[in-house]
Design a protein around this motif. Structure first.
Motif, PDB file in Angstrom:
ATOM      1  N   GLU A  75     -15.501   7.076  -5.507  1.00 36.72           N
ATOM      2  CA  GLU A  75     -14.674   5.892  -5.785  1.00 36.72           C
ATOM      3  C   GLU A  75     -13.998   5.425  -4.502  1.00 36.72           C
ATOM      4  OE1 GLU A  75     -14.438   4.188  -8.553  1.00 36.72           O
ATOM      5  OE2 GLU A  75     -15.546   5.569  -9.825  1.00 36.72           O
ATOM      6  N   LEU A  76     -13.838   4.116  -4.360  1.00 39.95           N
ATOM      7  CA  LEU A  76     -13.161   3.565  -3.191  1.00 39.95           C
ATOM      8  C   LEU A  76     -11.737   4.081  -3.116  1.00 39.95           C
ATOM      9  CD1 LEU A  76     -14.395  -0.114  -3.423  1.00 39.95           C
ATOM     10  CD2 LEU A  76     -15.139   1.623  -1.812  1.00 39.95           C
ATOM     11  N   ALA A  77     -11.340   4.506  -1.926  1.00 33.50           N
ATOM     12  CA  ALA A  77      -9.994   5.052  -1.751  1.00 33.50           C
ATOM     13  C   ALA A  77      -9.589   4.969  -0.280  1.00 33.50           C
ATOM     14  CB  ALA A  77      -9.941   6.500  -2.219  1.00 33.50           C
ATOM     15  N   ASN A  78      -8.290   5.043  -0.059  1.00 34.06           N
ATOM     16  CA  ASN A  78      -7.739   5.011   1.290  1.00 34.06           C
ATOM     17  C   ASN A  78      -6.554   5.960   1.348  1.00 34.06           C
ATOM     18  OD1 ASN A  78      -9.253   2.463   1.644  1.00 34.06           O
ATOM     19  ND2 ASN A  78      -7.639   1.629   0.381  1.00 34.06           N
ATOM     20  N   THR A  90       0.775  -2.963  12.692  1.00 31.95           N
ATOM     21  CA  THR A  90      -0.030  -1.777  12.921  1.00 31.95           C
ATOM     22  C   THR A  90      -0.218  -0.986  11.641  1.00 31.95           C
ATOM     23  OG1 THR A  90       0.791  -1.629  15.181  1.00 31.95           O
ATOM     24  CG2 THR A  90      -0.196   0.348  14.272  1.00 31.95           C
ATOM     25  N   VAL A  91      -1.450  -0.546  11.430  1.00 34.31           N
ATOM     26  CA  VAL A  91      -1.762   0.265  10.264  1.00 34.31           C
ATOM     27  C   VAL A  91      -2.484   1.523  10.733  1.00 34.31           C
ATOM     28  CG1 VAL A  91      -3.969  -0.857   9.754  1.00 34.31           C
ATOM     29  CG2 VAL A  91      -2.716   0.222   7.929  1.00 34.31           C
ATOM     30  N   LYS A  92      -2.147   2.632  10.068  1.00 35.10           N
ATOM     31  CA  LYS A  92      -2.841   3.899  10.286  1.00 35.10           C
ATOM     32  C   LYS A  92      -3.450   4.266   8.948  1.00 35.10           C
ATOM     33  CE  LYS A  92       0.657   5.325  13.563  1.00 35.10           C
ATOM     34  NZ  LYS A  92       1.746   6.254  13.827  1.00 35.10           N
ATOM     35  N   ALA A  93      -4.775   4.280   8.883  1.00 38.96           N
ATOM     36  CA  ALA A  93      -5.429   4.462   7.584  1.00 38.96           C
ATOM     37  C   ALA A  93      -6.742   5.213   7.731  1.00 38.96           C
ATOM     38  CB  ALA A  93      -5.694   3.109   6.940  1.00 38.96           C
ATOM     39  N   PHE A  94      -7.082   5.914   6.670  1.00 34.96           N
ATOM     40  CA  PHE A  94      -8.392   6.531   6.520  1.00 34.96           C
ATOM     41  C   PHE A  94      -9.049   5.814   5.351  1.00 34.96           C
ATOM     42  CE2 PHE A  94     -11.434   9.750   5.133  1.00 34.96           C
ATOM     43  CZ  PHE A  94     -12.035  10.068   6.339  1.00 34.96           C
ATOM     44  N   VAL A  95     -10.105   5.074   5.619  1.00 38.11           N
ATOM     45  CA  VAL A  95     -10.720   4.198   4.630  1.00 38.11           C
ATOM     46  C   VAL A  95     -12.072   4.776   4.221  1.00 38.11           C
ATOM     47  CG1 VAL A  95     -11.594   1.865   4.212  1.00 38.11           C
ATOM     48  CG2 VAL A  95      -9.604   2.208   5.690  1.00 38.11           C
ATOM     49  N   GLY A  96     -12.271   4.934   2.908  1.00 39.41           N
ATOM     50  CA  GLY A  96     -13.546   5.478   2.481  1.00 39.41           C
ATOM     51  C   GLY A  96     -13.664   5.651   0.990  1.00 39.41           C
ATOM     52  N   LEU A  97     -14.212   6.802   0.584  1.00 39.69           N
ATOM     53  CA  LEU A  97     -14.509   7.098  -0.811  1.00 39.69           C
ATOM     54  C   LEU A  97     -13.995   8.493  -1.171  1.00 39.69           C
ATOM     55  CD1 LEU A  97     -18.250   6.045  -0.636  1.00 39.69           C
ATOM     56  CD2 LEU A  97     -16.477   4.749  -1.774  1.00 39.69           C
ATOM     57  N   ILE A  98     -13.490   8.634  -2.396  1.00 46.24           N
ATOM     58  CA  ILE A  98     -13.155   9.953  -2.916  1.00 46.24           C
ATOM     59  C   ILE A  98     -14.467  10.594  -3.371  1.00 46.24           C
ATOM     60  CG2 ILE A  98     -12.070  11.197  -4.824  1.00 46.24           C
ATOM     61  CD1 ILE A  98      -9.756   9.261  -4.662  1.00 46.24           C
ATOM     62  N   GLU A 159      -4.480   5.678  -2.018  1.00 51.03           N
ATOM     63  CA  GLU A 159      -4.825   4.579  -2.929  1.00 51.03           C
ATOM     64  C   GLU A 159      -6.217   4.831  -3.489  1.00 51.03           C
ATOM     65  OE1 GLU A 159      -2.853   0.599  -0.921  1.00 51.03           O
ATOM     66  OE2 GLU A 159      -5.000   0.890  -0.823  1.00 51.03           O
ATOM     67  N   GLN A 160      -6.358   4.619  -4.781  1.00 55.02           N
ATOM     68  CA  GLN A 160      -7.677   4.704  -5.403  1.00 55.02           C
ATOM     69  C   GLN A 160      -7.829   3.513  -6.334  1.00 55.02           C
ATOM     70  OE1 GLN A 160      -8.453   8.209  -7.729  1.00 55.02           O
ATOM     71  NE2 GLN A 160     -10.451   7.497  -8.327  1.00 55.02           N
ATOM     72  N   PHE A 161      -8.857   2.733  -6.102  1.00 57.71           N
ATOM     73  CA  PHE A 161      -9.148   1.581  -6.938  1.00 57.71           C
ATOM     74  C   PHE A 161     -10.495   1.817  -7.606  1.00 57.71           C
ATOM     75  CE2 PHE A 161      -6.323  -0.016  -3.597  1.00 57.71           C
ATOM     76  CZ  PHE A 161      -5.262  -0.383  -4.406  1.00 57.71           C
ATOM     77  N   ALA A 162     -10.453   2.476  -8.750  1.00 61.27           N
ATOM     78  CA  ALA A 162     -11.662   2.862  -9.466  1.00 61.27           C
ATOM     79  C   ALA A 162     -12.355   1.635 -10.049  1.00 61.27           C
ATOM     80  CB  ALA A 162     -11.320   3.839 -10.584  1.00 61.27           C
ATOM     81  N   GLU A 163     -13.684   1.696 -10.063  1.00 57.83           N
ATOM     82  CA  GLU A 163     -14.453   0.612 -10.663  1.00 57.83           C
ATOM     83  C   GLU A 163     -14.215   0.576 -12.171  1.00 57.83           C
ATOM     84  OE1 GLU A 163     -19.089  -0.251 -10.904  1.00 57.83           O
ATOM     85  OE2 GLU A 163     -18.241  -0.355  -8.890  1.00 57.83           O
TER      86      GLU A 163
END
Length: 174
Positions: A75-78, A90-98, A159-163
């Protein structure tokens, strides 16, 4: 003539309210203070830089494409390492999938694993509101609980934005 303009404005406003309601805009998020029971594994890419940088936006699209292609199941998550609702530059983020674990799927080139550890005290905000509206619902709900409970945020957010299913933000507190 002004009557038609008034009716058109009235119709567009009513249509906007209906769409907002259909997307879940009137739903309140469920908020709780919990301790995470198990670790959450993510596969993705780290980003530290300007929100306006052209390299930031494509990270989200790449994660979506990775998922859509079937190369990685998740699932898409950050994970944000600073408050995304307050970030102006400025943003510090890890962007990807759970993902379920770090061994059952092949890791694509350029991607890394991160773990959101178990045993953390977090404010959990969940909503079934559309992912388009969810961030503007979840972060204010978290801020309200933090203020009411006199908690201190550690500036780490998952953050998790499930389909399918609810969107969720976990905000680590001390």
């Amino acid at each position: 003539m002004t009557r038609w303009i008034f009716l058109a404005i009235l119709f567009l406003t009513a249509a906007g309210v209906v769409v907002y309601g259909y997307l879940g805009g009137f739903r309140k998020p469920d908020v709780a203070i919990i301790t995470t029971a198990k670790p959450v594994f993510l596969i993705g890419q780290y980003y530290n830089g300007s929100v306006r940088d052209e390299a930031f936006g494509p990270l989200f699209r790449q994660a979506q494409q990775l998922r859509a292609s079937g190369a990685v199941r998740g699932e898409l998550a950050n994970i944000y390492y600073n408050d995304p609702s307050l970030t102006r530059d400025t943003v510090k983020a890890f962007v990807g999938l759970i993902v379920a674990d770090t061994t059952s799927q092949k890791k694509p080139d350029g991607y890394r694993y991160r773990v959101f550890p178990a045993g953390q005290r977090v404010v959990q905000a969940r909503t079934t509101t559309s992912y388009l509206l969810a961030p503007n619902k979840l972060y204010p709900a978290i801020e309200e609980v933090v203020k009411q409970q006199k908690l201190k945020l550690r500036q780490v957010y998952l953050e998790q934005f499930a389909e399918e299913g609810p969107s969720e933000v976990l905000a680590v507190v001390e």
